[in-house]
Design a protein around this motif. Sequence first.
Motif, mmCIF file in Angstrom:
data_model
loop_
_atom_site.group_PDB
_atom_site.id
_atom_site.type_symbol
_atom_site.label_atom_id
_atom_site.label_comp_id
_atom_site.label_asym_id
_atom_site.label_seq_id
_atom_site.Cartn_x
_atom_site.Cartn_y
_atom_site.Cartn_z
ATOM 1 N N MET A 1 0.895 -1.162 -0.015
ATOM 2 C CA MET A 1 0.121 -0.162 0.035
ATOM 3 C C MET A 1 1.057 1.501 0.096
ATOM 4 S SD MET A 1 -2.874 -1.221 2.738
ATOM 5 C CE MET A 1 -3.639 0.494 2.355
ATOM 6 N N VAL A 2 0.283 2.244 -0.346
ATOM 7 C CA VAL A 2 0.910 3.688 -0.536
ATOM 8 C C VAL A 2 0.569 4.196 0.910
ATOM 9 C CG1 VAL A 2 1.343 5.819 -1.616
ATOM 10 C CG2 VAL A 2 1.162 3.749 -3.059
ATOM 11 N N VAL A 3 1.554 4.669 1.556
ATOM 12 C CA VAL A 3 1.047 5.504 2.745
ATOM 13 C C VAL A 3 1.879 6.768 2.922
ATOM 14 C CG1 VAL A 3 0.845 3.066 4.179
ATOM 15 C CG2 VAL A 3 3.130 4.389 4.156
ATOM 16 N N ARG B 1 -1.941 4.854 6.234
ATOM 17 C CA ARG B 1 -2.414 4.576 5.056
ATOM 18 C C ARG B 1 -3.286 5.992 4.522
ATOM 19 N NH1 ARG B 1 -7.221 0.049 4.498
ATOM 20 N NH2 ARG B 1 -8.248 1.620 5.654
ATOM 21 N N MET B 2 -3.104 6.242 3.142
ATOM 22 C CA MET B 2 -3.497 7.369 2.665
ATOM 23 C C MET B 2 -5.133 7.477 2.740
ATOM 24 S SD MET B 2 -1.529 8.706 -0.550
ATOM 25 C CE MET B 2 0.191 9.201 -0.542
ATOM 26 N N SER B 3 -5.660 8.694 3.197
ATOM 27 C CA SER B 3 -7.059 8.552 3.518
ATOM 28 C C SER B 3 -7.382 10.052 3.367
ATOM 29 C CB SER B 3 -7.538 7.996 4.901
ATOM 30 O OG SER B 3 -8.858 8.486 5.247
ATOM 31 N N LYS C 1 -7.773 11.866 6.799
ATOM 32 C CA LYS C 1 -6.580 12.028 7.449
ATOM 33 C C LYS C 1 -5.852 13.114 6.679
ATOM 34 C CE LYS C 1 -6.408 7.124 9.128
ATOM 35 N NZ LYS C 1 -5.858 5.993 8.840
ATOM 36 N N GLY C 2 -6.222 13.453 5.579
ATOM 37 C CA GLY C 2 -5.531 14.827 4.986
ATOM 38 C C GLY C 2 -4.294 14.397 4.199
ATOM 39 N N ASN C 3 -3.891 13.035 4.210
ATOM 40 C CA ASN C 3 -2.606 12.787 3.693
ATOM 41 C C ASN C 3 -2.622 12.050 2.143
ATOM 42 O OD1 ASN C 3 -3.500 10.192 4.381
ATOM 43 N ND2 ASN C 3 -1.888 9.225 5.225
ATOM 44 N N GLY C 4 -3.785 12.159 1.512
ATOM 45 C CA GLY C 4 -3.942 11.691 0.393
ATOM 46 C C GLY C 4 -3.120 12.635 -0.589
ATOM 47 N N VAL C 5 -2.909 11.951 -1.880
ATOM 48 C CA VAL C 5 -2.021 12.584 -3.100
ATOM 49 C C VAL C 5 -2.742 12.595 -4.327
ATOM 50 C CG1 VAL C 5 -0.022 12.604 -4.220
ATOM 51 C CG2 VAL C 5 0.160 12.556 -1.823
ATOM 52 N N ASP C 6 -3.074 13.487 -5.122
ATOM 53 C CA ASP C 6 -3.758 13.446 -6.291
ATOM 54 C C ASP C 6 -2.709 12.935 -7.268
ATOM 55 O OD1 ASP C 6 -5.254 13.776 -8.584
ATOM 56 O OD2 ASP C 6 -5.851 15.675 -8.434
#
Length: 330
Positions: free
Chosen positions: A33-35, A82-84, A87-92
């Motif tokens: 997974m991408v974290v 984990r990106m979510s 949690k505000g840590n997602g990347v477009d």
Amino acid sequence: MHLIYTRFWTKVMRDIGLVKFDEPVKRLLTQGMVVGETFFDDQTGKRVYHTPENVVVTRDTKGKITDAKSPDGKPLKHAIERMSKSKGNGVDPDEMVEIYGADAARLFVMFAAPIEHELVWNEAGIEGAVRFLQRVWRLVGKWKDVLALPATPAGESSEHTRALRRKTHQTIKRVTDSLESLQFNTPIAALMELTNAISDFGVEPSKASEDERHSVREALTGLVLMLMPFAPHVAEEIYSVLLGNDAGMVANGARFPEFDAGLAKADGVEIPVQVNGKLRSRITASPEAANEDLEAMAFADAKIAELVAGKDVLKVVVVPGRLVNIVVRG
């Protein structure tokens, strides 16, 4: 979860006679997974997340977070999760492609970690991928004019020319083996090493001999062809520069480079020499050197001769092509 669904429906279709096999795949590769980094305040007992762009982060020289604060100066805790969206840590990914290009983004994802492991997202890593691709571009730009001239390998090549061809074919072997075992980060590392070898070749294009031009052309062409699975758009563009036409790899009959064991073979290998298990010197020998020859070369070494003088040699352990260990007493 997806694997459960895949296996379930395969067995359903088997039971009703639509397929004749029991499992949906012969070889399964489970991707990691991408974290990403998260920042939060949990003083109330519940985590309240802050988006990374609104956090003041302090890092050490290795990039590790040493402190994180909210815009109003409140200390925040940090973690890798984990990106979510919550949690505000997602990347477009579209944004990354827009900024850095699809090839650089893909190259970073493949290189940052083994595919079965978690990938910690770090935008600085994409910048590194961009620099690598730019470096390959510059190398091709430096040599493209003279590579169009006829060039064939000489019967007796110079040492630096043989070294470059050796590195090229060692890289072909390494990349081929890694791809067959579904390792994608190690081939990119090997291509970076080959790029370094070409950069360090130490010959100006305008002064290069026919043999030197052939070695550089082989190295650059192999580099670009092996780069194709990871950065296809850039590889196509660079290949068109190398060939001097825009027909593309397929139309030009490009094939993955073939490994030549003879060219990859080292002229000599460096072998550590130990005395009572401690490294004391190194010798250079042929890869096929017999144990007796390695032992004789070790004792002939000035440093070793001085260390064992006047002492009883109990035994000599020789690991062919790897190590000589002399056990002494006294």
